[in-house]
Design a protein around this motif. Structure first.
Motif, PDB file in Angstrom:
ATOM      1  N   LEU A   1      21.108  18.736 -31.217  1.00  0.00           N
ATOM      2  CA  LEU A   1      22.141  19.812 -30.869  1.00  0.00           C
ATOM      3  C   LEU A   1      23.126  19.466 -29.802  1.00  0.00           C
ATOM      4  O   LEU A   1      23.187  19.052 -29.603  1.00  0.00           O
ATOM      5  CB  LEU A   1      21.277  21.070 -30.256  1.00  0.00           C
ATOM      6  N   PRO A   2      24.219  20.488 -30.720  1.00  0.00           N
ATOM      7  CA  PRO A   2      24.810  20.747 -29.641  1.00  0.00           C
ATOM      8  C   PRO A   2      25.122  20.585 -28.170  1.00  0.00           C
ATOM      9  O   PRO A   2      25.943  20.161 -27.130  1.00  0.00           O
ATOM     10  CB  PRO A   2      26.453  21.823 -29.810  1.00  0.00           C
ATOM     11  N   ASP A   3      24.024  21.183 -27.133  1.00  0.00           N
ATOM     12  CA  ASP A   3      23.414  21.421 -26.573  1.00  0.00           C
ATOM     13  C   ASP A   3      23.492  19.468 -26.011  1.00  0.00           C
ATOM     14  O   ASP A   3      23.445  19.086 -24.281  1.00  0.00           O
ATOM     15  CB  ASP A   3      22.462  21.872 -26.210  1.00  0.00           C
ATOM     16  N   THR A   4      22.368  19.161 -26.306  1.00  0.00           N
ATOM     17  CA  THR A   4      21.813  17.336 -26.074  1.00  0.00           C
ATOM     18  C   THR A   4      22.495  16.126 -26.875  1.00  0.00           C
ATOM     19  O   THR A   4      22.349  15.283 -26.546  1.00  0.00           O
ATOM     20  CB  THR A   4      20.350  16.828 -26.614  1.00  0.00           C
ATOM     21  N   GLU A   5      23.719  16.495 -27.369  1.00  0.00           N
ATOM     22  CA  GLU A   5      24.535  15.321 -27.920  1.00  0.00           C
ATOM     23  C   GLU A   5      25.381  14.950 -26.842  1.00  0.00           C
ATOM     24  O   GLU A   5      25.275  13.136 -26.743  1.00  0.00           O
ATOM     25  CB  GLU A   5      25.690  15.829 -28.746  1.00  0.00           C
ATOM     26  N   ALA A   6      25.677  14.755 -25.911  1.00  0.00           N
ATOM     27  CA  ALA A   6      25.985  13.861 -24.948  1.00  0.00           C
ATOM     28  C   ALA A   6      24.820  12.709 -24.162  1.00  0.00           C
ATOM     29  O   ALA A   6      24.709  12.603 -23.438  1.00  0.00           O
ATOM     30  CB  ALA A   6      26.493  14.462 -23.602  1.00  0.00           C
ATOM     31  N   GLU A   7      23.980  13.423 -24.199  1.00  0.00           N
ATOM     32  CA  GLU A   7      22.538  13.183 -23.497  1.00  0.00           C
ATOM     33  C   GLU A   7      21.111  12.509 -24.570  1.00  0.00           C
ATOM     34  O   GLU A   7      20.808  11.826 -23.798  1.00  0.00           O
ATOM     35  CB  GLU A   7      21.591  14.287 -22.964  1.00  0.00           C
ATOM     36  N   GLN A   8      21.600  11.901 -25.572  1.00  0.00           N
ATOM     37  CA  GLN A   8      21.295  11.026 -26.644  1.00  0.00           C
ATOM     38  C   GLN A   8      20.851  10.011 -25.788  1.00  0.00           C
ATOM     39  O   GLN A   8      19.778   9.127 -25.953  1.00  0.00           O
ATOM     40  CB  GLN A   8      21.709  11.839 -28.050  1.00  0.00           C
ATOM     41  N   GLU A   9      22.251   9.103 -25.936  1.00  0.00           N
ATOM     42  CA  GLU A   9      22.100   7.193 -25.815  1.00  0.00           C
ATOM     43  C   GLU A   9      21.396   7.732 -24.507  1.00  0.00           C
ATOM     44  O   GLU A   9      20.079   6.783 -24.119  1.00  0.00           O
ATOM     45  CB  GLU A   9      22.859   6.913 -24.874  1.00  0.00           C
ATOM     46  N   MET A  10      20.850   8.682 -23.300  1.00  0.00           N
ATOM     47  CA  MET A  10      19.791   8.427 -22.596  1.00  0.00           C
ATOM     48  C   MET A  10      18.817   8.379 -22.728  1.00  0.00           C
ATOM     49  O   MET A  10      17.978   8.252 -22.085  1.00  0.00           O
ATOM     50  CB  MET A  10      21.101   8.990 -20.675  1.00  0.00           C
ATOM     51  N   PHE A  11      18.722   9.317 -22.986  1.00  0.00           N
ATOM     52  CA  PHE A  11      17.340   9.405 -24.127  1.00  0.00           C
ATOM     53  C   PHE A  11      16.868   8.459 -24.644  1.00  0.00           C
ATOM     54  O   PHE A  11      15.423   8.717 -24.670  1.00  0.00           O
ATOM     55  CB  PHE A  11      17.468  11.352 -24.409  1.00  0.00           C
ATOM     56  N   LEU A  12      17.510   8.301 -25.110  1.00  0.00           N
ATOM     57  CA  LEU A  12      16.924   6.835 -26.506  1.00  0.00           C
ATOM     58  C   LEU A  12      16.394   6.447 -25.157  1.00  0.00           C
ATOM     59  O   LEU A  12      15.582   5.371 -25.469  1.00  0.00           O
ATOM     60  CB  LEU A  12      17.590   6.489 -27.584  1.00  0.00           C
ATOM     61  N   ASP A  13      17.633   5.297 -24.539  1.00  0.00           N
ATOM     62  CA  ASP A  13      16.907   4.165 -23.511  1.00  0.00           C
ATOM     63  C   ASP A  13      15.712   4.344 -22.290  1.00  0.00           C
ATOM     64  O   ASP A  13      15.206   3.507 -22.413  1.00  0.00           O
ATOM     65  CB  ASP A  13      18.376   3.956 -22.213  1.00  0.00           C
ATOM     66  N   TYR A  14      15.623   6.198 -21.981  1.00  0.00           N
ATOM     67  CA  TYR A  14      14.116   6.336 -21.205  1.00  0.00           C
ATOM     68  C   TYR A  14      13.252   6.290 -21.721  1.00  0.00           C
ATOM     69  O   TYR A  14      12.063   5.226 -21.761  1.00  0.00           O
ATOM     70  CB  TYR A  14      15.105   7.629 -20.339  1.00  0.00           C
ATOM     71  N   TRP A  15      13.098   6.826 -23.096  1.00  0.00           N
ATOM     72  CA  TRP A  15      11.503   6.390 -23.806  1.00  0.00           C
ATOM     73  C   TRP A  15      11.437   5.727 -24.314  1.00  0.00           C
ATOM     74  O   TRP A  15      10.098   5.359 -24.289  1.00  0.00           O
ATOM     75  CB  TRP A  15      11.571   8.447 -24.538  1.00  0.00           C
ATOM     76  N   ASN A  16      12.849   4.459 -24.534  1.00  0.00           N
ATOM     77  CA  ASN A  16      12.059   3.814 -26.018  1.00  0.00           C
ATOM     78  C   ASN A  16      11.600   2.299 -24.208  1.00  0.00           C
ATOM     79  O   ASN A  16      11.105   1.193 -24.313  1.00  0.00           O
ATOM     80  CB  ASN A  16      13.291   3.245 -26.041  1.00  0.00           C
ATOM     81  N   ASN A  17      12.222   2.813 -23.214  1.00  0.00           N
ATOM     82  CA  ASN A  17      11.703   1.912 -21.842  1.00  0.00           C
ATOM     83  C   ASN A  17      10.285   2.118 -21.478  1.00  0.00           C
ATOM     84  O   ASN A  17       9.503   1.014 -21.232  1.00  0.00           O
ATOM     85  CB  ASN A  17      13.360   1.919 -20.239  1.00  0.00           C
ATOM     86  N   VAL A  18      10.223   3.417 -21.958  1.00  0.00           N
ATOM     87  CA  VAL A  18       8.252   3.604 -21.775  1.00  0.00           C
ATOM     88  C   VAL A  18       7.551   2.595 -22.448  1.00  0.00           C
ATOM     89  O   VAL A  18       7.220   2.102 -22.617  1.00  0.00           O
ATOM     90  CB  VAL A  18       8.391   5.428 -21.560  1.00  0.00           C
TER      91      VAL A  18
END
Length: 264
Positions: free
Chosen positions: A148-165
């Motif tokens: 979403l436009p709201d989430t575009e800037a946070e996608q890399e941080m999101f992927l890094d966090y959850w793929n670390n979990v």
């Protein structure tokens, strides 16, 4: 025969996602007799059950018993999709033994973005989902963020966090709540979703598509005398499936402006 059976057990939801049409539908639960009849009618088919729809499945306190009943069939799998907030430790302990696939929809990596997209507690969701994914390596878990436009800037941080979990559990998905909204011409491609999946709405009506929120294309109704298999094998349903297998979306009003692509 369908490989996946989606059963809308409830339309109640704890979230207020701006992109979801949940606010347009009455809030109700599917009658328990119908739920268990549907499960009984589809025993031993080796399918995956998805007991959710427009609502949040975990707000339905009957869900652990429903999932337990499904799993009495050794050939069956249970897949859930949740926003994560109701997945308390107490709920986790009740539901996890009966779940094979767990999808979490987590649309935001900062509290501000999360509040704007989902309207539920960022802290509770991240605590609950992190704990569940970490606690259950035996369950196929996926944590999704919609592009979403709201989430575009946070996608890399999101992927890094959850793929670390859990490595490989994070995924960015497209928004299909209204897949025909911006499509101006027919996208004449086969639809594997209709070929492999069946969808039963809250009142027992089966629809061609899980995004048919306007209820434009009913294909039959499941009740105490009619099974999902009966509807699936009906002439009306088979005619639709035949058209879509040939990529003839333009011949079905609902599908004629759909931009969703499911080729696998």
């Amino acid at each position: 025969m369908f490989k996946y059976l989606q059963i809308e057990t409830t339309t109640f939801c704890n979230a207020t996602c701006w992109f979801c049409p949940n606010h347009l539908v009455p809030k109700e639960h599917m009658e328990p007799e119908l739920i268990y009849k549907i499960i009984d009618d589809t025993r031993d088919l080796g399918i995956t059950y998805r007991p959710f729809g427009l609502g949040e499945p975990l707000v339905d306190t009957r869900l652990p018993d429903i999932a337990r009943y499904i799993k009495e069939d050794p050939t069956a799998k249970v897949e859930l999709n949740s926003n994560g907030e109701p997945m308390t430790l107490k709920t986790e302990r009740k539901i996890a033994p009966f779940v094979d696939i767990m999808r979490f929809s987590v649309d935001g990596f900062t509290k501000k973005t999360f509040d704007e997209t989902r309207g539920i507690s960022f802290d509770r969701v991240y605590e609950n989902v992190t704990r569940f994914v970490d606690n259950h390596p035996e369950i196929d878990c996926e944590v999704r963020m919609i592009n979403l436009p709201d989430t575009e800037a946070e996608q890399e941080m999101f992927l890094d966090y959850w793929n670390n979990v859990r490595p490989g559990c994070a995924k960015i998905t497209e928004l299909y709540s209204h897949p025909w909204e911006d499509q101006t011409e027919s996208l004449n491609l086969p639809c594997k979703k209709v070929e492999n999946e069946a969808f039963i709405y809250i009142d027992g009506t089966m629809y061609l598509c899980p995004w048919d929120f306007g209820k434009r294309n009913p294909v039959g109704k499941v009740d105490m005398n009619t099974s999902p298999v009966d509807v699936w094998n009906s002439k009306k349903y088979n005619d639709y499936k035949s058209l879509l297998a040939k990529g003839k979306r333009c011949d079905i009003d609902l599908c004629s402006r759909c931009s969703a692509v499911f080729n696998a």
